[in-house]
Design an enzyme around this catalytic site. Structure first.
Site, PDB file in Angstrom:
ATOM      1  N   GLU A  20       0.834  -1.208   0.000  1.00 48.25           N
ATOM      2  CA  GLU A  20       0.000   0.000   0.000  1.00 48.25           C
ATOM      3  C   GLU A  20       0.867   1.256   0.000  1.00 48.25           C
ATOM      4  O   GLU A  20       0.606   2.208  -0.759  1.00 48.25           O
ATOM      5  CB  GLU A  20      -0.919  -0.004   1.223  1.00 48.25           C
ATOM      6  CG  GLU A  20      -1.970  -1.104   1.194  1.00 48.25           C
ATOM      7  CD  GLU A  20      -2.617  -1.339   2.536  1.00 48.25           C
ATOM      8  OE1 GLU A  20      -2.438  -0.497   3.446  1.00 48.25           O
ATOM      9  OE2 GLU A  20      -3.306  -2.358   2.692  1.00 48.25           O
ATOM     10  N   GLU A  57      -4.313  -9.541   2.487  1.00 50.50           N
ATOM     11  CA  GLU A  57      -5.284  -9.170   3.519  1.00 50.50           C
ATOM     12  C   GLU A  57      -6.557 -10.002   3.494  1.00 50.50           C
ATOM     13  O   GLU A  57      -7.037 -10.458   4.542  1.00 50.50           O
ATOM     14  CB  GLU A  57      -5.639  -7.676   3.405  1.00 50.50           C
ATOM     15  CG  GLU A  57      -4.581  -6.744   3.968  1.00 50.50           C
ATOM     16  CD  GLU A  57      -3.558  -6.316   2.940  1.00 50.50           C
ATOM     17  OE1 GLU A  57      -2.918  -5.273   3.142  1.00 50.50           O
ATOM     18  OE2 GLU A  57      -3.385  -7.031   1.921  1.00 50.50           O
TER      19      GLU A  57
END
Length: 254
Positions: free
Chosen positions: A118, A138
Site C-alpha cells: 500500500e 489481507e
C-alpha cells in the site's frame, strides 16, 4: 536541513532539497508495528512541514521495503475503540504520504507486502528494484486493505485487475508491476537508491507551488474519492481486526 529522529524510521537530508525517509527495522524486514506506523506518519508530517524539504525518497533498510503487519507483535484488539485507533494510525501514514504537499519517490527494495505494498502504491513515483515483489494477503487473513488502494489501484490497473490483486493475493514481480502501471520504473537493484535520489532532485528543482497543486489535483481527479475510500477501508479493517479468526490467520501466515 536537519535530521529528524524516530525509533523505527530514519529521516535524513540529502543535497538538492531532498529528504530520505527510511524504514529502519531491517531485522523484522521493516514489518509494521504500532511504533513504525506512528513514526512514518510523524516523519512525513515533519518533512512536509519543513521548508527546506522539496521532495522525499521513501525506502526500506535491508532486504525488504516493508513486509506488512508484524505478526509476531499482533495483539487482538479488545474493543472497537482499540481497533479503530490502530487502523486510524495506518491511515494517518497514508494521508501524510499521499495527501501531503511534497512529491514522494518510492525506492521499493525486496518485498512489499500488505501495508508495505500500500505504501508503495501511495508514492507519486514508485521505482522498483528488479528483484522486488509485492502482494496483498489481507483478504486471505480475514482483514481488509487500507492506504486508499481501493481507490488508487483500480485507477492504475483497471477494476478487473484490481479485483485479482486484492481478492486473490497473487504475487507480482517488478517487471509485471511495471507492465500493469503499478511501478513507474524498474531498475537494477544496485542502482535503485541513486535513481530515486536523481528523480527526487529533479522534482525538488521544480517550482514548489505548481508541484503541490499538481499532486493535489491529480489525487483529486485521477482516482475516485480517496477520502471516502479511507473511511470505508477503516470500517472494514476494524471489523476484521475484531474477529478472533483474524488473529489465528495472522499467526499462521508465512
Amino acid at each position: 536541513m536537519s535530521d529528524f529522529t524516530y525509533a523505527t524510521v530514519r529521516s535524513v537530508p540529502e543535497d538538492g532539497g531532498v529528504r530520505r525517509i527510511v524504514l529502519n527495522r531491517p531485522g523484522q524486514l521493516n514489518a509494521m508495528n504500532r511504533a513504525l506506523l506512528d513514526d512514518v506518519a510523524r516523519a512525513f508530517d515533519e518533512a512536509n512541514a519543513d521548508p527546506a524539504t522539496r521532495a522525499i525518497v521513501f525506502t526500506g533498510e535491508g532486504r525488504a521495503f516493508c513486509a506488512g503487519d508484524d505478526r509476531h507483535e499482533h495483539a487482538h484488539p479488545e474493543s472497537e475503540e482499540e481497533a479503530r485507533d490502530l487502523v486510524e494510525a495506518i491511515q494517518r501514514a497514508t494521508r501524510a504520504i499521499s495527501l501531503g504537499p511534497k512529491p514522494v519517490v518510492g525506492a521499493i527494495n525486496g518485498w512489499a507486502v500488505g501495508g508495505g505494498f500500500e505504501w508503495a502504491v501511495n508514492c507519486d513515483f514508485p521505482i522498483w528494484a528488479e528483484s522486488a515483489k509485492g502482494f496483498f494477503p489481507e483478504v486471505s487473513l480475514n482483514i481488509f486493505v487500507t492506504g486508499a488502494v481501493t481507490s488508487l489501484l483500480p485507477a492504475m490497473v483497471g477494476l478487473l485487475k484490481a479485483r485479482e490483486m486484492l481478492f486473490l493475493g497473487e504475487r507480482y514481480d517488478a517487471a509485471e508491476l511495471l507492465r500493469l502501471g503499478v511501478a513507474w520504473r524498474v531498475v537494477p537493484d544496485a542502482a535503485l537508491q541513486d535513481e530515486a535520489l536523481a528523480l527526487a532532485r529533479r522534482l525538488a528543482a521544480l517550482p514548489a507551488l505548481s508541484v503541490r497543486a499538481m499532486k493535489r489535483t491529480l489525487n483529486a481527479t485521477a482516482a475516485s474519492d480517496i477520502h471516502r475510500a479511507l473511511a470505508l477501508e477503516t470500517d472494514a479493517t476494524v471489523a476484521g481486526f475484531l474477529d478472533p479468526e483474524t488473529t489465528r490467520r495472522l499467526k499462521a501466515f508465512a
